[in-house]
Design an enzyme around this catalytic site. Structure first.
Site, mmCIF file in Angstrom:
data_model
loop_
_atom_site.group_PDB
_atom_site.id
_atom_site.type_symbol
_atom_site.label_atom_id
_atom_site.label_comp_id
_atom_site.label_asym_id
_atom_site.label_seq_id
_atom_site.Cartn_x
_atom_site.Cartn_y
_atom_site.Cartn_z
ATOM 1 N N LYS A 1 30.350 28.449 35.404
ATOM 2 C CA LYS A 1 31.665 27.759 35.733
ATOM 3 C C LYS A 1 31.348 26.598 36.861
ATOM 4 O O LYS A 1 30.382 26.464 37.525
ATOM 5 C CB LYS A 1 32.819 28.653 36.126
ATOM 6 C CG LYS A 1 33.164 29.644 34.916
ATOM 7 C CD LYS A 1 34.426 30.288 35.145
ATOM 8 C CE LYS A 1 34.685 31.432 34.141
ATOM 9 N NZ LYS A 1 35.791 32.088 34.501
ATOM 10 N N TYR B 1 40.438 29.795 25.808
ATOM 11 C CA TYR B 1 41.207 30.671 26.498
ATOM 12 C C TYR B 1 42.629 30.616 25.753
ATOM 13 O O TYR B 1 43.704 31.125 26.559
ATOM 14 C CB TYR B 1 41.583 29.976 27.873
ATOM 15 C CG TYR B 1 40.269 30.232 28.671
ATOM 16 C CD1 TYR B 1 39.509 31.526 28.863
ATOM 17 C CD2 TYR B 1 39.747 29.255 29.640
ATOM 18 C CE1 TYR B 1 38.355 31.753 29.664
ATOM 19 C CE2 TYR B 1 38.626 29.499 30.374
ATOM 20 C CZ TYR B 1 37.962 30.731 30.523
ATOM 21 O OH TYR B 1 36.995 30.894 31.118
ATOM 22 N N ASN C 1 35.643 32.840 39.393
ATOM 23 C CA ASN C 1 34.730 34.106 39.277
ATOM 24 C C ASN C 1 33.241 33.711 38.742
ATOM 25 O O ASN C 1 32.591 34.693 38.117
ATOM 26 C CB ASN C 1 35.402 35.079 38.433
ATOM 27 C CG ASN C 1 35.831 34.877 37.232
ATOM 28 O OD1 ASN C 1 35.571 33.803 36.789
ATOM 29 N ND2 ASN C 1 36.351 35.490 36.649
ATOM 30 N N HIS D 1 31.445 32.847 32.641
ATOM 31 C CA HIS D 1 32.087 33.314 31.538
ATOM 32 C C HIS D 1 31.113 34.035 30.808
ATOM 33 O O HIS D 1 29.992 33.689 30.780
ATOM 34 C CB HIS D 1 32.870 32.420 30.560
ATOM 35 C CG HIS D 1 33.121 32.954 29.271
ATOM 36 N ND1 HIS D 1 34.172 33.669 29.135
ATOM 37 C CD2 HIS D 1 32.477 32.849 28.126
ATOM 38 C CE1 HIS D 1 34.201 33.932 27.758
ATOM 39 N NE2 HIS D 1 33.319 33.277 27.109
ATOM 40 N N GLU E 1 32.324 32.224 19.991
ATOM 41 C CA GLU E 1 31.831 31.112 21.173
ATOM 42 C C GLU E 1 30.583 30.612 20.863
ATOM 43 O O GLU E 1 30.500 29.361 21.472
ATOM 44 C CB GLU E 1 31.937 32.125 22.188
ATOM 45 C CG GLU E 1 33.591 32.459 22.624
ATOM 46 C CD GLU E 1 33.572 33.704 24.033
ATOM 47 O OE1 GLU E 1 32.320 34.127 24.365
ATOM 48 O OE2 GLU E 1 34.571 33.943 24.002
HETATM 49 P P1 IDP Z 1 36.635 37.384 31.524
HETATM 50 O O1 IDP Z 1 36.640 36.099 32.011
HETATM 51 O O2 IDP Z 1 36.139 38.569 32.296
HETATM 52 O O3 IDP Z 1 36.328 37.633 30.118
HETATM 53 P P2 IDP Z 1 39.496 36.914 30.734
HETATM 54 O O4 IDP Z 1 40.734 38.181 30.885
HETATM 55 O O5 IDP Z 1 39.136 36.679 29.309
HETATM 56 O O6 IDP Z 1 38.288 37.412 31.505
HETATM 57 O O7 IDP Z 1 40.156 35.792 31.341
HETATM 58 C C1 IDP Z 1 39.419 34.406 31.261
HETATM 59 C C2 IDP Z 1 39.320 33.544 32.570
HETATM 60 O O8 IDP Z 1 40.614 33.454 33.210
HETATM 61 C C3 IDP Z 1 38.901 34.639 33.887
HETATM 62 O O9 IDP Z 1 37.501 34.606 33.908
HETATM 63 C C4 IDP Z 1 39.508 33.933 34.928
HETATM 64 O O10 IDP Z 1 38.861 32.901 35.387
HETATM 65 C C5 IDP Z 1 40.676 33.394 34.523
HETATM 66 N N1 IDP Z 1 41.929 34.478 34.762
HETATM 67 C C6 IDP Z 1 42.051 35.637 34.338
HETATM 68 N N2 IDP Z 1 43.008 36.159 34.715
HETATM 69 C C7 IDP Z 1 43.509 35.446 35.949
HETATM 70 C C8 IDP Z 1 44.630 35.498 37.134
HETATM 71 O O11 IDP Z 1 45.337 36.470 37.176
HETATM 72 N N3 IDP Z 1 44.624 34.336 37.849
HETATM 73 C C9 IDP Z 1 43.706 33.347 37.702
HETATM 74 N N4 IDP Z 1 42.806 33.313 36.765
HETATM 75 C C10 IDP Z 1 42.725 34.267 36.013
HETATM 76 MG MG MG Z 2 37.282 37.110 28.292
#
Ligand code: IDP
Ligand code: MG
Length: 153
Positions: free
Chosen positions: A12, A52, A115, A118, A129
């Site tokens: 990212k 997303y 974070n 992905h 994907e």
């Molecule tokens: P993942 O990336 O571990 O698969 P997902 O639940 O698919 O997690 O969420 C996608 C992305 O959305 C996360 O990596 C993060 O960047 C963002 N995200 C998820 N939950 C939150 C939140 O509570 N606040 C802000 N961003 C979030």
């Molecule tokens: Mg995910």
């Protein structure tokens, strides 16, 4: 070579801005995962709506999309035994505060909104994907002299 899986990783904009691309890629290389696709991708609003879709109703959806369009992302296709789960294990929990030490997200990040990475989480999502971000001719098949050491005979 035993049955292998392919999985999709995106590094990212925070990984690119913080010069962590190499730190992250080296962890997959050292595991033995084979890089079979790699390129810079400029994400669009439409691509992110699709990618997303499971977060479309969340309050952070707009800021998540804006963040993901700040710079190009690095798209990587990794191949290996049980690659989808193995890569998720190396990546760590979505929220870096909950990720285990030794994972990419725990070691290099602090906030769920940035974070770093992905990774596909299921066979179905990996298939969708890979198709979303890579064309067939951008995914390569090649032998490495280490294949038998890494994948077994
Ligand atoms: P993942 O990336 O571990 O698969 P997902 O639940 O698919 O997690 O969420 C996608 C992305 O959305 C996360 O990596 C993060 O960047 C963002 N995200 C998820 N939950 C939150 C939140 O509570 N606040 C802000 N961003 C979030
Ligand atoms: Mg995910």
């Amino acid at each position: 070579m035993p049955d292998t899986q392919k999985t999709l990783v995106l590094l990212k904009p925070d990984a690119l801005q913080r010069d962590l691309l190499g730190e992250i890629v080296i962890r997959f290389e050292r595991k033995g995962l084979k890089i079979v696709g790699m390129k810079l991708i400029r994400l669009t609003d439409d691509l992110l709506d699709e990618h997303y879709a499971h977060h479309v109703d969340k309050p952070f959806f707009a800021s998540l999309k804006k963040f993901m369009m700040q710079t190009p992302v690095v798209g990587i296709v990794l191949e290996g035994i049980n690659a989808i789960d193995e890569v998720r294990k190396i990546v760590g929990s979505t929220n870096p505060q909950e990720a285990d030490a030794g994972t990419i997200r725990a070691d290099f990040s602090m906030h769920v909104g940035s974070n770093l990475i992905h990774a596909s989480d299921t066979v179905e999502n990996a298939q969708a994907e890979l198709k979303r971000f890579f064309s067939d001719d951008e995914i390569f098949q090649y032998d490495k002299i280490t294949d038998s050491y890494v994948f077994g005979d």
